[in-house]
Scaffold this motif. Sequence first.
Motif, PDB file in Angstrom:
ATOM      1  N   THR A  97       0.701  -1.300  -0.158  1.00 54.84           N
ATOM      2  CA  THR A  97       0.092   0.164   0.015  1.00 54.84           C
ATOM      3  C   THR A  97       0.610   1.307   0.115  1.00 54.84           C
ATOM      4  O   THR A  97       0.294   2.289  -0.763  1.00 54.84           O
ATOM      5  N   SER A 101       0.590   3.881  -6.202  1.00 54.45           N
ATOM      6  CA  SER A 101       0.330   5.288  -6.625  1.00 54.45           C
ATOM      7  C   SER A 101      -1.097   5.511  -6.720  1.00 54.45           C
ATOM      8  O   SER A 101      -1.798   4.678  -6.855  1.00 54.45           O
ATOM      9  N   TYR A 102      -1.309   6.977  -6.635  1.00 55.03           N
ATOM     10  CA  TYR A 102      -2.691   7.425  -6.767  1.00 55.03           C
ATOM     11  C   TYR A 102      -3.364   7.054  -8.072  1.00 55.03           C
ATOM     12  O   TYR A 102      -4.435   6.464  -8.353  1.00 55.03           O
ATOM     13  N   GLU A 103      -2.372   6.853  -9.351  1.00 56.77           N
ATOM     14  CA  GLU A 103      -2.876   6.570 -10.534  1.00 56.77           C
ATOM     15  C   GLU A 103      -3.306   5.184 -10.764  1.00 56.77           C
ATOM     16  O   GLU A 103      -4.503   4.769 -11.163  1.00 56.77           O
ATOM     17  N   TYR A 105      -4.157   3.281  -7.919  1.00 59.55           N
ATOM     18  CA  TYR A 105      -5.370   3.077  -7.356  1.00 59.55           C
ATOM     19  C   TYR A 105      -6.431   3.368  -8.045  1.00 59.55           C
ATOM     20  O   TYR A 105      -7.374   2.795  -7.958  1.00 59.55           O
ATOM     21  N   HIS A 106      -6.545   4.734  -8.522  1.00 52.49           N
ATOM     22  CA  HIS A 106      -7.667   5.023  -9.184  1.00 52.49           C
ATOM     23  C   HIS A 106      -7.947   4.175 -10.424  1.00 52.49           C
ATOM     24  O   HIS A 106      -9.295   4.003 -10.611  1.00 52.49           O
ATOM     25  N   ALA A 152      -6.394  -1.668  -3.080  1.00 51.72           N
ATOM     26  CA  ALA A 152      -7.244  -1.137  -3.970  1.00 51.72           C
ATOM     27  C   ALA A 152      -8.414  -2.187  -4.390  1.00 51.72           C
ATOM     28  O   ALA A 152      -9.414  -1.965  -4.565  1.00 51.72           O
TER      29      ALA A 152
END
Length: 246
Positions: A97, A101-103, A105-106, A152
Motif C-alpha cells: 500500500t 500510486s494514486y494513478e 489505485y484510481h 485497491a
Amino acid sequence: MDLAGKVAVVTGGASGIGLAAAKAYLAKGAKVVIADFNEEGGKQAAESLKNDGDILFIKVDVASEDSVKSMIDFAIEQFGTIDLLVSNAGIGALTETHELSYEDYHKVIAVNQDSIFFGAKHAIRHMMNNGGGAIINTSSILGSVGEGAAFAYNASKGAVNLMTKSLALQYAKHNIRVNAVAPGYVESGMVSREALGEEFYGQLVSKHPIGRIGKADEIAHAIIFLSENDFTTGTTILVDGGYTAQ
C-alpha cells in the motif's frame, strides 16, 4: 426469468468467467453481446460461438461512461432491448500500500467500481421502460475478506457488494433485480500452475477447503441462477470453495 430470447450483455466477455457466462446464456437460448477491451480476443470469442446462437462483440472501456453507454446502445440497436447485464470486467493490483500510486489505485477503482455505476445507470434506464431486468455484478472473495497487498482491489470489490445492495433496494419496485457473484480464485491464464509456479499455485489451492481452484463455468452457473431466479435480489453469492467460511 425464462432466458430464451432474452438479451444479455456481458463485459469482460472475451475470456474467463465472462466467456463462460456468454456460453451459458447461449445454451439457455439468450442473445448475447460480449464486450471487452481486448478487441482481437473478443472478436475471436464471438466468432467461435456464432454457431451456438445470436452473439455479437463490441469493444468497451468500462472505465469510460461514454464507452459503456455506447455498449448498451449497441445491444439495443442490434437486438432491440437489454434484459440482462453482467458487469464482469475487472483488474487487480497487488502491491504494498505504501508503494501504491494514486494513478494505479484510481485505475483499479475506475475499472472495478465506476464501471458498476456506468453499467447500471445506462442499463436501468432501458430496463425500467421494458418492465424489468436483472443485473449481475462480479465481486470477489476479496470484497468480504482482506488480503495484504490488495488494498485497491479490496476497496473496489467491497464497494461492489454494497452498490449491489443499494441498487437492488432502489429498483425492486421497477422489477429490476441486482445481485453479485463473488468467486474465489478461478483457473485462468494468470491463475494456473504454469503461470504461478507449483509452490505459489499450491498455496492458493490450500486456501480453499474444497481442495482446488474454481472453474469459470462454476461461476457462470451462479450467474445463470441469479438471472433466472425472480425472488433473489440484493445478495452476493460466494462461489469460493469454502474460502470465506474459515
